[in-house]
Design an enzyme around this catalytic site. Structure first.
Site, PDB file in Angstrom:
ATOM      1  N   LYS B  45       3.799 -22.406 -15.724  1.00 47.31           N
ATOM      2  CA  LYS B  45       3.526 -21.328 -14.779  1.00 47.31           C
ATOM      3  C   LYS B  45       4.808 -20.501 -14.658  1.00 47.31           C
ATOM      4  CE  LYS B  45       0.037 -20.925 -11.541  1.00 47.31           C
ATOM      5  NZ  LYS B  45      -1.388 -21.091 -11.866  1.00 47.31           N
ATOM      6  N   SER B  46       4.682 -19.210 -14.361  1.00 50.27           N
ATOM      7  CA  SER B  46       5.900 -18.409 -14.155  1.00 50.27           C
ATOM      8  C   SER B  46       6.540 -18.824 -12.840  1.00 50.27           C
ATOM      9  CB  SER B  46       5.561 -16.924 -14.129  1.00 50.27           C
ATOM     10  OG  SER B  46       5.193 -16.497 -15.425  1.00 50.27           O
ATOM     11  N   CYS B 129       3.495  -9.260 -15.735  1.00 48.62           N
ATOM     12  CA  CYS B 129       2.395  -9.524 -14.800  1.00 48.62           C
ATOM     13  C   CYS B 129       1.921  -8.180 -14.240  1.00 48.62           C
ATOM     14  CB  CYS B 129       2.861 -10.425 -13.664  1.00 48.62           C
ATOM     15  SG  CYS B 129       1.589 -10.655 -12.418  1.00 48.62           S
ATOM     16  N   LYS B 164       7.737 -11.828 -22.874  1.00 52.25           N
ATOM     17  CA  LYS B 164       6.294 -11.569 -22.830  1.00 52.25           C
ATOM     18  C   LYS B 164       6.061 -10.164 -22.329  1.00 52.25           C
ATOM     19  CE  LYS B 164       1.891 -13.581 -21.388  1.00 52.25           C
ATOM     20  NZ  LYS B 164       1.247 -14.743 -20.752  1.00 52.25           N
ATOM     21  N   GLY B 243      -7.489 -13.390 -25.459  1.00 54.17           N
ATOM     22  CA  GLY B 243      -8.892 -13.500 -25.849  1.00 54.17           C
ATOM     23  C   GLY B 243      -9.210 -14.493 -26.936  1.00 54.17           C
TER      24      GLY B 243
END
Lengths: 259, 317
Positions: B45-46, B129, B164, B243
């Site tokens: 998790k971040s 995010c 990211k 996806g």
């Protein structure tokens, strides 16, 4: 998928609990839960206390949103997702139901379904005080036996519901015990059933967000309550050091005396 | 069967399927569960400086099999409490990337130092995010800030650093280039695509936060295009995410230029057991298409050759 349902009935069950009924044709099994959203407020996991087409959730006064849910008026639209999670196995022929406070909410539809299927169902229902005993009128007509306990002695056994459950387990034979309530209570119920080897199934609560087995908010040991539960076998839970000792808050931080 | 080992710079994974950040990563036992199910590795998790509850519910909207919209709001137990969760997975040998998020270069580098001490193999900087004000993609849309943060983290730690990046910008490849120039060891692409759900009966947004991030099969073409464009510009490895629900989806990302892939939303569709299924399915697919290893597939769609002949005895679909 989420849908919008209107609250059709609001029933005051006890001084601290209210049942909200809504029409939703989705098939649900006793033990499963829905995510119920009061628009403008939080969305909460609630086990179904009625699983037919007119569904129901029984809300206890705890925290801000459940307070909001308690006061909701008939006609109010709510968002519903689910039902999610697993259900009680209804095949046992002789069942002991042990409910602590509002924990009885999820057990009631399971008891009704088992009774309708020809099973014998006995009950041990506990609460802090007499008016807080949930669903005793609803369940008495099904009961082979129904015993009650209160912490203050205002009705039935003066003491813990686990003591009543122990007596029933000693005097009668059961194929399964279904329980929901504080984790310390469920732990004691499991211990009381151990000598007879009766399997115990517990409905467990954790902080929940996605309800899809993804976000990890409801992680409980190697399990996720939303997809692996909320009904667990007691052996699965008793093997976890955290059961009855700590849980995770909305941030995932461990909270509780044993954290 | 084809060799499934996946290399991202100096890091090596038993297969290219990594657990994406934000999924199953709040508890150490969940990270371990993904590894036991068969994942090649996992991203946490971040994690930020302080415990953060995230946004109130509703945090999720479901779109059947094509995706999910979420605005969890970066919930995490904070860098002081989280190392005990990492320890559970690390002691069992799980190859872990520690994901961190912060407000600026200084906070990122402090978190990087603390995260590096937990024994993770590398770091992933969440600069993407789409639903956290002053964090995530608000930083990650600015190439200069991405460069500054990446540089500060690289100065602070010796571990490999993956950046990211967000698809919610005019040119994701430009962001990737900025990260590479600042010393990033790999690019993870993509984070979720900004989206909104409105309930017409209630006349309001569904998510408590309003907008959220779309994930799942609906965004696969977006992720593939980002990986493709980034692969044309940068020389460092790319980790593809967005996806993926099948071995075939993963191969598409590898061919577009990814060296490994991450999986998130598919866990909600199928459960963690999909990590047990995908490596074998990818192996069979590579065999059928004549690729001896995962590394032979990386970026191959950029230089197409004559299709490999089908293996004997297998139908050529």
């Amino acid at each position: 998928m989420r849908r919008v349902c209107r609250i059709e009935e609001r029933v005051v069950e006890t001084p601290s609990t209210v049942t909200l009924r809504f029409d939703d044709p989705t098939v649900a099994r006793p033990g499963q839960f829905v995510m119920i959203w009061v628009p403008g407020d939080d969305e909460l996991p609630m086990s179904l206390s009625y699983t037919g087409p007119r569904k129901g959730v029984t809300v206890k006064r705890m925290g801000d949103t459940s307070g909001h849910l308690l006061g909701i008026a008939p006609g109010t639209p709510v968002g519903i997702r689910g039902p999610y999670g697993g259900a009680f196995d209804l095949s046992p022929r002789r069942v002991l139901v042990v409910g602590g406070g509002s924990g009885t909410a999820v057990l009631a539809p399971a008891a009704e379904a088992a009774h309708a299927g020809g099973s014998e169902v006995s009950f041990a229902l506990g609460a802090t005080t007499a008016p807080e005993i949930l669903f005793s009128d609803r369940l008495r007509p099904l009961a082979k036996e129904l015993r009650v306990s209160t912490d203050d002695g205002s009705r039935g056994h003066h003491g813990f519901v686990t003591e009543v459950a122990s007596e029933l387990l000693a005097s009668d034979r059961f194929d399964a015990v279904w329980t929901c309530g504080p984790e310390v209570m469920m732990r004691k119920v499991a211990e009381a059933a151990r000598p007879s080897g009766t399997p115990v199934f517990c409905s467990v609560e954790r902080h929940m967000k996605c309800a899809l087995g993804m976000c990890d908010a409801c992680a409980l040991g190697p399990y996720h309550v939303c997809t692996d539960g909320p009904v667990f076998r007691s052996e699965e839970l008793l093997a976890l050091p955290e059961f009855g000792r700590w849980h995770r808050d909305a941030s995932g931080s461990r909270v509780g005396p044993g954290a | 069967m084809a060799v499934l080992t996946s290399r991202v710079g100096t890091l090596s994974f038993r297969n290219p399927f990594l657990l994406a950040s934000g999924v199953w990563g709040e508890s150490g036992e969940s990270l371990l569960g993904a590894w036991r199910a068969g994942a090649g590795g996992a991203v946490t998790k971040s994690i930020g400086a302080e415990p953060r509850p995230g946004y109130p519910n509703p945090t999720i909207e479901e779109y059947g099999r094509w995706g999910l919209l979420n605005a969890m709001g970066l919930p995490n137990p904070g860098i002081r409490q989280y190392p005990r969760e990492i320890a559970i997975a690390r002691e069992a040998g799980v190859p872990l990337l520690g994901s961190i998020f912060g407000q600026d270069a200084r906070e990122f580098s402090e978190l990087a130092v603390a995260m590096a001490r937990t024994g993770v193999l590398g770091l992933e900087l969440n600069l993407s995010c789409p639903h956290a004000e002053g964090l995530g993609s608000e930083i990650g849309q600015d190439p200069a800030l991405v460069g500054e943060i990446t540089h500060a983290v690289k100065q602070a730690v010796k571990l490999p650093v993956w950046v990211k990046i967000t698809p919610n910008t005019a040119d994701p490849a430009e962001i990737a280039l900025a990260a590479e120039a600042a010393g990033a060891d790999a690019i993870t692409a993509i984070n979720t695509v900004r989206g909104l759900a409105i309930d017409p009966e209630l006349g309001r947004p569904v998510l408590a936060h309003g907008t959220g991030g779309l994930s799942g099969p609906a965004i696969k073409p977006v992720g593939l295009a980002c990986v493709w464009k980034i692969a044309e510009k940068v020389r460092i490895p790319i980790v593809g995410v967005g996806g993926i629900v099948s071995a075939r989806d993963a191969l598409e990302y590898l061919l577009a230029g990814a060296s490994a892939v991450q999986i998130g939303t598919a866990v909600a569709f199928e459960g963690i057991g999909l990590f047990g299924r995908l490596p074998g399915e990818l192996g069979l697919l590579l065999d059928r298409l004549g690729y001896p290893s995962v590394s032979d597939t990386v970026g191959r769609a950029h230089r197409p050759t004559v299709p490999a002949p089908p293996s004997p005895g297998r139908p050529n679909h």
